[in-house]
Design an enzyme around this catalytic site. Structure first.
Site, PDB file in Angstrom:
ATOM      1  N   ASP A 134       0.709  -1.112  -0.021  1.00 24.52           N
ATOM      2  CA  ASP A 134      -0.027  -0.051   0.115  1.00 24.52           C
ATOM      3  C   ASP A 134       0.743   1.320  -0.159  1.00 24.52           C
ATOM      4  O   ASP A 134       0.568   2.060  -0.769  1.00 24.52           O
ATOM      5  CB  ASP A 134      -1.001  -0.201   1.043  1.00 24.52           C
ATOM      6  CG  ASP A 134      -0.515  -0.277   2.537  1.00 24.52           C
ATOM      7  OD1 ASP A 134       0.983  -0.489   2.557  1.00 24.52           O
ATOM      8  OD2 ASP A 134      -1.037   0.117   3.591  1.00 24.52           O
TER       9      ASP A 134
ATOM     10  N   GLY B 174      -5.984  -6.324  18.039  1.00 19.14           N
ATOM     11  CA  GLY B 174      -4.794  -6.650  17.718  1.00 19.14           C
ATOM     12  C   GLY B 174      -4.188  -7.925  17.024  1.00 19.14           C
ATOM     13  O   GLY B 174      -3.301  -8.167  16.589  1.00 19.14           O
TER      14      GLY B 174
ATOM     15  N   SER C 136      -9.990  -4.013  13.319  1.00 23.80           N
ATOM     16  CA  SER C 136     -11.015  -3.565  14.205  1.00 23.80           C
ATOM     17  C   SER C 136     -11.278  -2.049  14.274  1.00 23.80           C
ATOM     18  O   SER C 136     -12.429  -1.477  14.340  1.00 23.80           O
ATOM     19  CB  SER C 136     -11.025  -4.005  15.483  1.00 23.80           C
ATOM     20  OG  SER C 136      -9.646  -3.613  16.114  1.00 23.80           O
TER      21      SER C 136
ATOM     22  N   ASP D 246      -7.262  -0.435   4.557  1.00 21.43           N
ATOM     23  CA  ASP D 246      -8.259  -0.812   5.545  1.00 21.43           C
ATOM     24  C   ASP D 246      -9.866  -0.488   5.580  1.00 21.43           C
ATOM     25  O   ASP D 246     -10.688  -0.955   5.395  1.00 21.43           O
ATOM     26  CB  ASP D 246      -7.529  -0.980   7.074  1.00 21.43           C
ATOM     27  CG  ASP D 246      -6.360  -1.949   7.297  1.00 21.43           C
ATOM     28  OD1 ASP D 246      -6.040  -2.390   6.420  1.00 21.43           O
ATOM     29  OD2 ASP D 246      -5.893  -1.507   8.253  1.00 21.43           O
TER      30      ASP D 246
END
Length: 401
Positions: A38, A124, A129, A174
């Site tokens: 990325d 983690g 998340s 993400d």
């Protein structure tokens, strides 16, 4: 947790009201292939997962924002006019950061809200998340306030919230995967331009198994910055041959091979070699999926992990053991680490009939060799962020309603 229990928890915390309660859901994500690409300006191939973050939200008549989650004890009540100074170094920084970005984009909140989050993404583990929390907040508040929905805008806004308010210099992948996910499709994303396309991920007879090593990812920040610096050093060396390049992924494999010797440092050259080869693997993976060639896709997954282990050196003993044990299962087509590395998760493409054996055998061997108890999630590729309308009597969070 089922929807009726989640609603009961919401009303126990906030009481009842005549205002309607609405449910929203944003998934976690897994990067199928294209690791550490990325920030080098190339293509990645993430996908949204079925599990993620559910948000129950209800508007208030005053200017108070109330934030709570089923996952942590910490909760926060704050007035709208205090949001800009509301950084707490807690999980609440993610939704508060989104609210501040909405304000900065002239879409500030006009009323208070009560929000209760429920996440079933392991914290983690490297399954995003935080991005899930940001994106579900942005989508829900834009919907509640009557604004138009642009999924790319939501991804960019959520990334800015994490960069500028939370203080984490993450890329866009993400948030983009969480926002733009599509059932049974991966996302081919060009990180430099946000050009994207959905790629069918038809895995009849096979499933994805996410393996959480439960190894603390303590080296990620320092090593991540080190790898980025090494990639920048490789670009500077290669500019002697290709003066107009600014990012490693702009070179083809042939161009890199012709000029690789201009990188004097062996380690820096190895880092660049991974980026160039991994970028090429993403493109080959898309062709394999278009041809429904899962065997070839699995081979590319295996090659990706080996390169991350040997050239980019962001794997660790725990990840390597889990991948090696996964490959011992006859029905495993491919297995690799996913995420930044030094712990976190693996992703494996496994024949459905072998999934139970995979979990038992890989889990037992891994625990015996590391002393850590792993967790496994058998999953499919799901949709991106959306509003959901549960049947409170029967539905379970994570199901399609």
């Amino acid at each position: 947790m089922d929807a009726s229990k989640l609603l009961a928890g919401f009303e126990q915390r906030y009481g009842t009201s005549s205002a309607p309660v609405r449910f929203f859901h944003a998934p976690g994500r897994v990067n199928l292939i294209g690791e550490h690409i990325d920030y080098n300006g190339g293509y990645v191939l993430p996908a949204a997962l079925e599990f993620g973050t559910t948000l129950i939200i209800r508007e208030r008549e005053d200017q108070c924002i109330r934030l709570a989650t089923t996952n942590f004890e910490y909760q926060l009540d704050i007035e709208l006019d205090a949001l800009a100074e509301a950084k707490q170094d807690q999980w609440t920084d993610y939704p508060i950061g989104v609210m501040n970005q909405l304000e900065q984009s002239a879409r500030g909140l006009t009323r208070g809200y009560e929000l209760l989050f429920h996440g079933d993404i392991p914290n983690g583990a490297g399954l995003s998340s935080s991005a899930s929390l940001e994106v579900v907040t942005a989508y829900a508040l834009l919907t509640m306030e009557g604004h138009s929905i642009d999924r790319t805008d939501i991804a960019v806004l959520s990334q800015r919230a994490e960069n500028q308010f939370v203080g984490v210099n993450c890329g866009i992948m993400d948030q983009f995967a969480v926002s733009q996910g599509k059932l049974d499709h991966a996302i081919l994303l060009m990180c430099d331009t946000l050009e994207y396309t959905h790629v069918p991920f038809q895995t009849e007879g096979y499933c994805l198994i996410i393996g959480n090593t439960n190894k603390r990812r303590g080296l990620v920040d320092s090593k991540y910055n080190e790898r980025r610096a090494q990639c920048d050093e490789a670009v500077r060396a290669l500019q002697a041959t290709y003066p107009h390049m600014t990012l490693l992924a702009q070179l083809t494999a042939e161009q890199f091979e012709a000029a690789a010797d201009t990188i004097a440092d062996d380690i820096v050259r190895a880092r660049a070699a991974h980026v160039i080869a991994e970028h090429d693997r993403v493109k080959q993976s898309v062709e394999a999926l278009k041809n429904n060639d899962l065997i070839r896709f699995g081979e590319l997954m295996n090659a990706s992990h080996d390169s991350l282990r040997d050239l980019y050196e962001v794997s660790c003993n725990e990840l390597d053991i889990m991948v090696e044990e996964a490959r011992h299962i006859e029905g495993t087509l491919g297995s690799r680490m996913t995420g930044a590395g030094f712990g976190g998760c693996t992703v494996s493409l496994v024949r459905e009939g072998d999934a139970e054996q995979f979990v038992a055998q890989v889990g037992s061997a891994y625990e015996q060799q590391t002393g850590l108890h792993p967790e496994f999630y058998i999953c499919r590729v799901g949709d991106g962020v959306r509003e959901i309308k549960p049947s409170i009597q029967t539905a379970t969070i994570g199901e399609e309603w």
